[in-house]
Structures are given as C-alpha cells and as structure tokens.
Design an enzyme around this catalytic site. Structure first.
Site, PDB file in Angstrom:
ATOM      1  N   LYS A   9       0.823  -1.202   0.000  1.00  0.00           N
ATOM      2  CA  LYS A   9       0.000   0.000   0.000  1.00  0.00           C
ATOM      3  C   LYS A   9       0.864   1.261   0.000  1.00  0.00           C
ATOM      4  CE  LYS A   9      -4.398  -1.388   0.151  1.00  0.00           C
ATOM      5  NZ  LYS A   9      -5.237  -1.342   1.347  1.00  0.00           N
ATOM      6  N   ARG A  49      -5.087  -9.815   3.620  1.00  0.00           N
ATOM      7  CA  ARG A  49      -5.289  -9.764   2.172  1.00  0.00           C
ATOM      8  C   ARG A  49      -3.970  -9.331   1.525  1.00  0.00           C
ATOM      9  NH1 ARG A  49      -6.726  -5.896  -1.657  1.00  0.00           N
ATOM     10  NH2 ARG A  49      -8.063  -6.642  -3.348  1.00  0.00           N
TER      11      ARG A  49
END
Length: 287
Positions: free
Chosen positions: A222, A256
């Site tokens: 991210k 995830r």
C-alpha cells in the site's frame, strides 16, 4: 469466535491468508499481469499451492481509472468465479465489489464472501449476502465514494471512526440477514486515510480487535508503506511484512496479500510469539 465463510468454518486460533487475484488491466501492483482469464486462473493455482486460505477476485481497480460499469464488472468476474469454484470446490472464494448486482451474480456462481471495499456504498449488497448466506466484509472508507482518493481528510480520532463506521455496517448487515459469525470488519489502510492515519490504525489495531468482530487487514504494498519508506510498489514487501507482523501481534484474523508464502510465515511466527499458535515442532532442549 468461530468465523464462517459460507460452507467453511474456522476457529479463532486460525489466522487466514487471502490472496489477491486481479481481473483488471490496470492494477497498481501487477499492472495487468492477471488480466487475461488464463493468467488469473494460473494465479489461483499458484496461491493455492502456496497455502492461501481464500482468494479475493476483483474486477475493478480500486483507484482512479477508466469507468467500469456493472455489466463489465460481471463479465470480468462472474464466469471466472464459476470456473474457480468448479476446479476448487473447497476453496473459499471472495469477490471485491461494492455493487449488489455484481454480488448477486458472483454468489450465484459460488462465491462465499463479498468484500465490500467501499463501505456500504450500495446498501443492497448486505441484503445479497444475507440472501445467499455469504460472508460480508465491512470496510471503512471515511465516507468516500468508490474509486476516489482522500484529499485533506481529517479525523478527530481515526481509529474511533474506523470502529464506529465498521461496526455500524456490521449491525446493518446483521439486520439484513447476514449471520453474526459471517461478518468481518476492515479498517482499510489507505482508503479515506493519509499515511499518518494508516500508521495510527496499524499501531492501534488491537482496539478494533477488542470489539469482538474478526478483523481483516489489507496492507500489501500500500501507499502508506511506500510513503513511509520512500519506495515504489515493487519494493514494498519488507515494509508490508513489518506492518503485517504488528497487525498479527494485535490479533487480526485475515490478511489480504499479494505475497502468500512470505505472509504466512510472518503471521504464523507472530501468532506463535503471541501465544495463539503452537510451534510446528518444538524439540530443542527436549530431545
């Protein structure tokens, strides 16, 4: 608490790794590597072999990009879900979507989980999950519309906002017929958040775990990792794993990820240090 993902149940001593499978041509990380259906199918085979407990199939890039309407999203993911279900009858299949029409199409093809990545934007998605006895992931986005980035967003207390909004979504889903044991909350790092917000959510994730709802974290490569370390997406694995270890110590249940094997080792080690998981073998000093 026991976590039930449609036909599969998992005790609270089992952390789960969810592998990302993108049916998109413009993913920020893989740049369309699994856009072609056969490539996506090969990706499923790879992550299953690596030990993934779930796959999360997405048909729309999370951020800005060309418009993808519901019909095109269904075309990208529904038939593919059916193909994966036929080949892997025991695999837990999740679909990343915010649209009820897409949720209905993929549940009909055998999806077990609806990953509502945009925080209840379509309230009917929870009703679809209830109708099909599917699990639902309730995500915090700070009220942003789908596929938009935060701009000068501010919170009095970002963790409190994550807790309040996700538990409210879970309560609404419960009223819509989703089973209590099939609801998961997700603070959604980066979504509706600055890098400082995502770091604080990571640091205080235990507060979300303390609500009693199972917590999913989506940390993989991210921007908050990239901005913290000043690294592009392809060089963020170590930073991702550091954040993963912190969340694992706090007790997150689902991870995830793009990198299954590495994540599995980090989560198992952290859970063992925390006393939630025994070592795979422990003979040192005993034999």
């Amino acid at each position: 608490m026991v976590l039930r993902l449609r036909s599969r149940t998992f005790g609270d001593d089992v952390p789960l790794v969810m592998a990302i499978v993108n049916r998109t041509p413009d993913s920020f990380y893989d740049r369309g590597a699994t856009w072609a259906e056969d490539a996506a199918y090969d990706r499923v085979a790879q992550v299953v072999e690596e030990g993934a407990d779930l796959v999360d199939i997405g048909g729309v890039r999370a951020g800005y990009g060309p418009d993808v309407d519901a019909a095109e999203e269904i075309r990208r993911v529904a038939g593919f879900v059916g193909r994966v279900r036929a080949a892997y009858p025991e695999l837990v299949i999740s679909v990343d979507t915010w649209r009820a029409s897409v949720g209905r199409a993929v549940c009909a093809e055998g999806a077990d989980v609806l990953n509502d990545a945009w925080g209840g934007h379509d309230p009917a998605l929870a009703e679809v999950a209830g109708e099909y006895d599917a699990a639902l992931i309730c995500t915090h986005t700070g009220g942003l519309a789908p596929r938009t980035d935060p701009y000068r967003i501010e919170y009095d207390d970002v963790v409190r906002d994550c807790i309040d909004r996700t538990t409210a979504l879970a309560a609404r889903a419960l009223a819509a017929g989703v089973a209590r044991e099939s609801l998961v909350i997700d603070p959604a790092h980066d979504f509706g958040k600055s890098t400082f917000d995502s770091l604080e959510v990571t640091r205080r994730l235990g507060e979300m775990v303390a609500t009693g709802w199972p917590v999913l974290v989506s940390l993989s490569n991210k921007d908050f990792v990239g901005e913290t370390l000043d690294l592009p997406p392809g060089e963020r694995l170590l930073g991702t794993l550091a954040a993963t270890a912190v969340c694992a110590m706090a007790g997150a249940r689902i991870y995830r990820v793009h990198n299954v094997r590495e994540t599995r080792q980090v989560v198992d080690m952290a859970w063992s240090i925390a006393g939630r998981r025994p070592p795979a073998r422990a003979i040192r000093g005993l034999a």
